[in-house]
Design a protein around this motif. Structure first.
Motif, mmCIF file in Angstrom:
data_model
loop_
_atom_site.group_PDB
_atom_site.id
_atom_site.type_symbol
_atom_site.label_atom_id
_atom_site.label_comp_id
_atom_site.label_asym_id
_atom_site.label_seq_id
_atom_site.Cartn_x
_atom_site.Cartn_y
_atom_site.Cartn_z
ATOM 1 N N MET A 175 27.105 -57.376 8.973
ATOM 2 C CA MET A 175 26.537 -58.145 7.943
ATOM 3 C C MET A 175 27.474 -58.881 6.914
ATOM 4 O O MET A 175 28.512 -58.152 6.441
ATOM 5 N N ASN A 176 27.409 -59.856 6.477
ATOM 6 C CA ASN A 176 28.532 -60.804 5.768
ATOM 7 C C ASN A 176 27.875 -60.415 4.264
ATOM 8 O O ASN A 176 26.964 -61.039 3.915
ATOM 9 N N ASN A 177 28.640 -59.601 3.456
ATOM 10 C CA ASN A 177 28.210 -59.531 2.013
ATOM 11 C C ASN A 177 28.505 -60.583 1.370
ATOM 12 O O ASN A 177 27.720 -60.536 0.284
ATOM 13 N N SER A 178 29.169 -61.539 1.622
ATOM 14 C CA SER A 178 29.386 -62.712 0.658
ATOM 15 C C SER A 178 28.185 -63.618 0.976
ATOM 16 O O SER A 178 28.166 -64.621 0.194
ATOM 17 N N ALA A 179 27.243 -63.567 1.999
ATOM 18 C CA ALA A 179 26.372 -64.479 1.945
ATOM 19 C C ALA A 179 25.036 -64.280 0.766
ATOM 20 O O ALA A 179 24.908 -63.305 0.370
ATOM 21 N N SER A 180 24.613 -65.550 0.579
ATOM 22 C CA SER A 180 23.450 -65.405 -0.547
ATOM 23 C C SER A 180 22.321 -64.823 -0.164
ATOM 24 O O SER A 180 21.929 -64.801 1.007
ATOM 25 N N PRO A 181 21.730 -64.240 -1.301
ATOM 26 C CA PRO A 181 20.338 -63.707 -0.782
ATOM 27 C C PRO A 181 19.501 -64.578 0.174
ATOM 28 O O PRO A 181 18.816 -64.108 0.699
ATOM 29 N N GLU A 182 19.493 -65.726 -0.312
ATOM 30 C CA GLU A 182 18.575 -66.868 0.299
ATOM 31 C C GLU A 182 18.836 -66.906 2.026
ATOM 32 O O GLU A 182 17.997 -67.350 2.443
ATOM 33 N N SER A 183 20.069 -66.656 2.150
ATOM 34 C CA SER A 183 20.393 -66.662 3.715
ATOM 35 C C SER A 183 20.454 -65.520 4.509
ATOM 36 O O SER A 183 20.416 -65.393 5.778
ATOM 37 N N LYS A 184 19.859 -64.270 3.923
ATOM 38 C CA LYS A 184 19.519 -63.080 4.241
ATOM 39 C C LYS A 184 18.045 -62.885 4.705
ATOM 40 O O LYS A 184 17.351 -63.509 4.067
ATOM 41 N N SER A 185 17.657 -62.149 6.011
ATOM 42 C CA SER A 185 16.374 -61.897 6.061
ATOM 43 C C SER A 185 15.714 -60.841 5.567
ATOM 44 O O SER A 185 16.468 -60.254 4.681
ATOM 45 N N PRO A 186 14.524 -61.001 5.260
ATOM 46 C CA PRO A 186 13.973 -59.801 4.355
ATOM 47 C C PRO A 186 14.541 -58.461 4.915
ATOM 48 O O PRO A 186 14.827 -57.669 3.854
ATOM 49 N N SER A 187 14.513 -58.066 6.161
ATOM 50 C CA SER A 187 14.970 -56.673 6.781
ATOM 51 C C SER A 187 16.378 -56.568 6.190
ATOM 52 O O SER A 187 16.852 -55.627 6.061
ATOM 53 N N ASP A 242 17.682 -53.495 3.819
ATOM 54 C CA ASP A 242 18.772 -52.967 4.057
ATOM 55 C C ASP A 242 19.912 -52.833 3.066
ATOM 56 O O ASP A 242 20.455 -51.737 2.546
ATOM 57 N N ALA A 243 19.788 -53.725 2.389
ATOM 58 C CA ALA A 243 21.143 -54.091 1.183
ATOM 59 C C ALA A 243 20.554 -53.194 0.124
ATOM 60 O O ALA A 243 21.389 -52.476 -0.599
ATOM 61 N N ARG A 244 19.182 -53.142 -0.046
ATOM 62 C CA ARG A 244 18.569 -52.482 -1.235
ATOM 63 C C ARG A 244 18.755 -50.903 -1.163
ATOM 64 O O ARG A 244 19.276 -50.114 -1.937
ATOM 65 N N ILE A 245 18.679 -50.347 -0.049
ATOM 66 C CA ILE A 245 18.876 -49.152 0.340
ATOM 67 C C ILE A 245 20.125 -48.769 0.226
ATOM 68 O O ILE A 245 20.478 -47.759 -0.359
ATOM 69 N N GLU A 246 21.315 -49.538 0.642
ATOM 70 C CA GLU A 246 22.601 -49.111 0.612
ATOM 71 C C GLU A 246 23.023 -49.130 -0.941
ATOM 72 O O GLU A 246 23.760 -48.474 -1.262
ATOM 73 N N GLU A 247 22.398 -50.142 -1.709
ATOM 74 C CA GLU A 247 23.006 -50.359 -3.189
ATOM 75 C C GLU A 247 22.326 -49.229 -3.956
ATOM 76 O O GLU A 247 22.960 -48.573 -4.972
ATOM 77 N N LEU A 248 21.200 -48.522 -3.622
ATOM 78 C CA LEU A 248 20.774 -47.594 -4.376
ATOM 79 C C LEU A 248 21.594 -46.373 -4.146
ATOM 80 O O LEU A 248 21.812 -45.711 -5.332
ATOM 81 N N GLY A 249 22.112 -45.966 -3.111
ATOM 82 C CA GLY A 249 22.946 -44.940 -2.847
ATOM 83 C C GLY A 249 22.623 -43.697 -3.094
ATOM 84 O O GLY A 249 23.642 -42.810 -3.610
ATOM 85 N N ASP A 250 21.541 -43.227 -3.362
ATOM 86 C CA ASP A 250 21.081 -42.082 -3.908
ATOM 87 C C ASP A 250 19.660 -41.559 -3.304
ATOM 88 O O ASP A 250 19.537 -42.136 -2.162
ATOM 89 N N TRP A 251 19.330 -40.665 -3.643
ATOM 90 C CA TRP A 251 17.951 -40.085 -3.067
ATOM 91 C C TRP A 251 16.780 -41.264 -3.020
ATOM 92 O O TRP A 251 16.196 -41.153 -1.725
ATOM 93 N N ARG A 252 16.879 -42.353 -3.790
ATOM 94 C CA ARG A 252 15.831 -43.348 -3.771
ATOM 95 C C ARG A 252 16.238 -44.136 -2.499
ATOM 96 O O ARG A 252 15.283 -44.444 -1.561
ATOM 97 N N GLY A 253 17.366 -44.405 -2.213
ATOM 98 C CA GLY A 253 17.726 -45.139 -0.899
ATOM 99 C C GLY A 253 17.463 -44.251 0.267
ATOM 100 O O GLY A 253 16.736 -45.000 1.284
ATOM 101 N N TRP A 254 17.637 -42.997 0.204
ATOM 102 C CA TRP A 254 17.350 -42.272 1.562
ATOM 103 C C TRP A 254 15.832 -42.075 1.604
ATOM 104 O O TRP A 254 15.215 -42.081 2.703
ATOM 105 N N MET A 255 15.138 -41.996 0.602
ATOM 106 C CA MET A 255 13.452 -41.769 0.499
ATOM 107 C C MET A 255 13.154 -43.095 1.103
ATOM 108 O O MET A 255 12.117 -43.236 1.867
#
Length: 132
Positions: free
Chosen positions: A1-13, A17-30
């Protein structure tokens, strides 16, 4: 995944994925675990990204949202008040006439089979209303 892509160019999925990764704690895992169970319960589920950053799962209408807060991951079922909840998963937003939610805290166990049953019931309700 290209991290420099704008949010508008990314699919909802990809955004989920990015939200889960950015949380980086139990909330992302949950959130990741809950997402997987939703997909297991309904292989036809469609992932959306609404309201500036809320994962949404739909099939013939909204099933639920997955909001993350500092101390809780909240699954809100759009038509939860109309669903049977024999396992008593709903523990939040109980006062309304429409929605019901499940708040998951750090260390909480997930009742996978009961959650999948709720997802299937929500899809069934959406499809029954769509036929009318």
């Amino acid at each position: 995944m290209n991290n420099s892509a704008s949010p508008e160019s990314k699919s909802p999925s990809q955004l989920i994925d990015a939200r889960i990764e950015e949380l980086g704690d139990w909330r992302g895992w949950m959130l990741s675990q809950l997402r997987g169970l939703i997909k297991e319960a309904d292989p036809d589920v469609v992932e959306e990204w609404k309201w500036r950053g809320v994962p949404v799962w739909e099939d013939a209408g909204m099933i639920c949202t997955g909001e993350t807060y500092k101390a809780v991951v909240k699954l809100t079922f759009a038509k939860g008040a109309s669903l049977e909840d024999p396992s008593g998963l709903f523990n939040s937003s109980l006062e309304g006439n429409t929605r019901r939610a499940i708040d998951f805290h750090e260390g909480d166990a997930i009742n996978a089979e009961a959650l999948k049953a709720l997802v299937r019931a929500a899809v069934s309700l959406n499809k029954s209303k769509a036929r009318k």
